[in-house]
Design a protein around this motif. Structure first.
Motif, PDB file in Angstrom:
ATOM      1  N   LEU A  98      47.044  -8.638 -78.548  1.00  8.65           N
ATOM      2  CA  LEU A  98      47.272 -10.078 -78.453  1.00  8.65           C
ATOM      3  C   LEU A  98      47.843 -10.650 -79.745  1.00  8.65           C
ATOM      4  N   LYS A  99      47.691  -9.924 -80.824  1.00  8.32           N
ATOM      5  CA  LYS A  99      48.218 -10.370 -82.113  1.00  8.32           C
ATOM      6  C   LYS A  99      49.489  -9.628 -82.499  1.00  8.32           C
ATOM      7  N   GLY A 100      50.064  -8.897 -81.532  1.00  7.32           N
ATOM      8  CA  GLY A 100      51.328  -8.216 -81.775  1.00  7.32           C
ATOM      9  C   GLY A 100      51.220  -6.780 -82.230  1.00  7.32           C
ATOM     10  N   ASP A 101      50.010  -6.254 -82.351  1.00  6.56           N
ATOM     11  CA  ASP A 101      49.846  -4.853 -82.751  1.00  6.56           C
ATOM     12  C   ASP A 101      50.240  -3.932 -81.596  1.00  6.56           C
ATOM     13  N   ALA A 102      50.530  -2.689 -81.933  1.00  3.83           N
ATOM     14  CA  ALA A 102      50.951  -1.710 -80.923  1.00  3.83           C
ATOM     15  C   ALA A 102      49.824  -1.331 -79.973  1.00  3.83           C
ATOM     16  N   VAL A 103      48.585  -1.320 -80.477  1.00  2.00           N
ATOM     17  CA  VAL A 103      47.423  -0.939 -79.671  1.00  2.00           C
ATOM     18  C   VAL A 103      46.278  -1.910 -79.946  1.00  2.00           C
ATOM     19  N   THR A 104      45.245  -1.806 -79.137  1.00  2.00           N
ATOM     20  CA  THR A 104      43.994  -2.514 -79.408  1.00  2.00           C
ATOM     21  C   THR A 104      43.016  -1.466 -79.923  1.00  2.00           C
ATOM     22  N   GLU A 105      42.472  -1.720 -81.106  1.00  2.00           N
ATOM     23  CA  GLU A 105      41.612  -0.738 -81.765  1.00  2.00           C
ATOM     24  C   GLU A 105      40.344  -1.410 -82.274  1.00  2.00           C
ATOM     25  N   ILE A 106      39.206  -0.840 -81.887  1.00  2.00           N
ATOM     26  CA  ILE A 106      37.905  -1.316 -82.353  1.00  2.00           C
ATOM     27  C   ILE A 106      37.370  -0.298 -83.349  1.00  2.00           C
ATOM     28  N   GLY A 107      37.009  -0.763 -84.523  1.00  2.00           N
ATOM     29  CA  GLY A 107      36.456   0.115 -85.553  1.00  2.00           C
ATOM     30  C   GLY A 107      34.938   0.057 -85.561  1.00  2.00           C
ATOM     31  N   ILE A 108      34.307   1.222 -85.622  1.00  2.00           N
ATOM     32  CA  ILE A 108      32.849   1.323 -85.713  1.00  2.00           C
ATOM     33  C   ILE A 108      32.514   2.098 -86.976  1.00  2.00           C
ATOM     34  N   THR A 109      31.749   1.481 -87.859  1.00  2.00           N
ATOM     35  CA  THR A 109      31.290   2.145 -89.074  1.00  2.00           C
ATOM     36  C   THR A 109      29.773   2.213 -89.035  1.00  2.00           C
ATOM     37  N   PHE A 110      29.245   3.433 -88.944  1.00  2.00           N
ATOM     38  CA  PHE A 110      27.797   3.622 -88.975  1.00  2.00           C
ATOM     39  C   PHE A 110      27.349   3.470 -90.419  1.00  2.00           C
ATOM     40  N   LEU A 111      26.294   2.696 -90.656  1.00  2.00           N
ATOM     41  CA  LEU A 111      25.933   2.291 -92.010  1.00  2.00           C
ATOM     42  C   LEU A 111      25.002   3.248 -92.741  1.00  2.00           C
ATOM     43  N   ARG A 112      24.396   4.181 -92.049  1.00  2.00           N
ATOM     44  CA  ARG A 112      23.526   5.153 -92.710  1.00  2.00           C
ATOM     45  C   ARG A 112      24.167   6.522 -92.659  1.00  2.00           C
ATOM     46  N   LYS A 113      23.807   7.347 -93.611  1.00  2.00           N
ATOM     47  CA  LYS A 113      24.277   8.727 -93.606  1.00  2.00           C
ATOM     48  C   LYS A 113      23.530   9.482 -92.517  1.00  2.00           C
ATOM     49  N   PRO A 114      24.157  10.504 -91.909  1.00  2.00           N
ATOM     50  CA  PRO A 114      23.477  11.244 -90.837  1.00  2.00           C
ATOM     51  C   PRO A 114      22.110  11.793 -91.232  1.00  2.00           C
ATOM     52  N   GLU A 115      21.948  12.216 -92.477  1.00  2.00           N
ATOM     53  CA  GLU A 115      20.658  12.771 -92.882  1.00  2.00           C
ATOM     54  C   GLU A 115      19.575  11.693 -92.945  1.00  2.00           C
ATOM     55  N   ASP A 116      19.963  10.415 -93.058  1.00  2.00           N
ATOM     56  CA  ASP A 116      18.990   9.327 -93.059  1.00  2.00           C
ATOM     57  C   ASP A 116      18.345   9.128 -91.690  1.00  2.00           C
TER      58      ASP A 116
END
Length: 179
Positions: free
Chosen positions: A156-174
């Motif tokens: 909708l803003k003119g980008d080629a794709v729609t992309e959702i970013g997910i950042t997990f905030l803890r390290k896997p060992e946590d």
């Protein structure tokens, strides 16, 4: 209220078009209620978060998915099971960090924008589908996975794709429980 014995519980499904039109009306009303796009975006995120913390129970009951052992497995379940179940689409998943805690969901088709051609010029910073970010964040939080979720690209803003970013905030060992 109790249910009569022998009465079958009915599952009602809303038509996709009605849902998309209703969502569009909701966003339009929020745009009338709030002058700033940031306020609309925050409201959509809060609404999505509330939906996500309630939707996770339905998702877990209906999908019968097992406990995910990694962030990549979690991202795959979100894309291949949850999006398919609730929106009828399957985004592709890509890992965008060496640490394995950042993922992108790339939507070829976004059903929430079926009847939207473009955003008005005065609403250039509006994140029309920000509700999705809140839903994902709320659902993840209910299974003890803190995450930041945001739109990285939007057609909708003119980008080629729609992309959702997910950042997990803890390290896997946590995430591992000590016994």
């Amino acid at each position: 209220m109790s249910r009569s014995p022998g009465r079958k519980q009915e599952n009602y499904k809303i038509s996709r078009e009605l849902f998309v039109l209703t969502y569009g009306a909701l966003v339009a009303q929020l745009c009338k209620d709030y002058e700033k796009d940031e306020d609309v975006n925050a409201c959509l995120d809060r609404m999505g978060y509330s939906i996500g913390i309630r939707l996770i129970d339905d998702f877990l009951a209906r999908s019968a998915v097992k406990k995910c052992r990694s962030y990549s497995e979690t991202a795959d379940v979100i894309a291949q099971v949850a999006f398919k179940m609730y929106l009828g689409i399957t985004p592709s998943v890509s890992c965008s960090s060496a640490t394995g805690n950042e993922f992108s969901l790339i939507l070829d088709k976004n059903p929430l924008v079926d009847f939207v051609e473009e955003l008005p010029a005065e609403r250039a910073s509006l994140c029309y589908c920000n509700l999705l970010c809140g839903v994902i964040r709320g659902a993840l939080e209910m299974v003890q996975l803190a995450a930041e979720v945001s739109f990285l690209q939007d057609r909708l803003k003119g980008d080629a794709v729609t992309e959702i970013g997910i950042t997990f905030l803890r390290k896997p060992e946590d995430r591992k429980h000590r016994r």
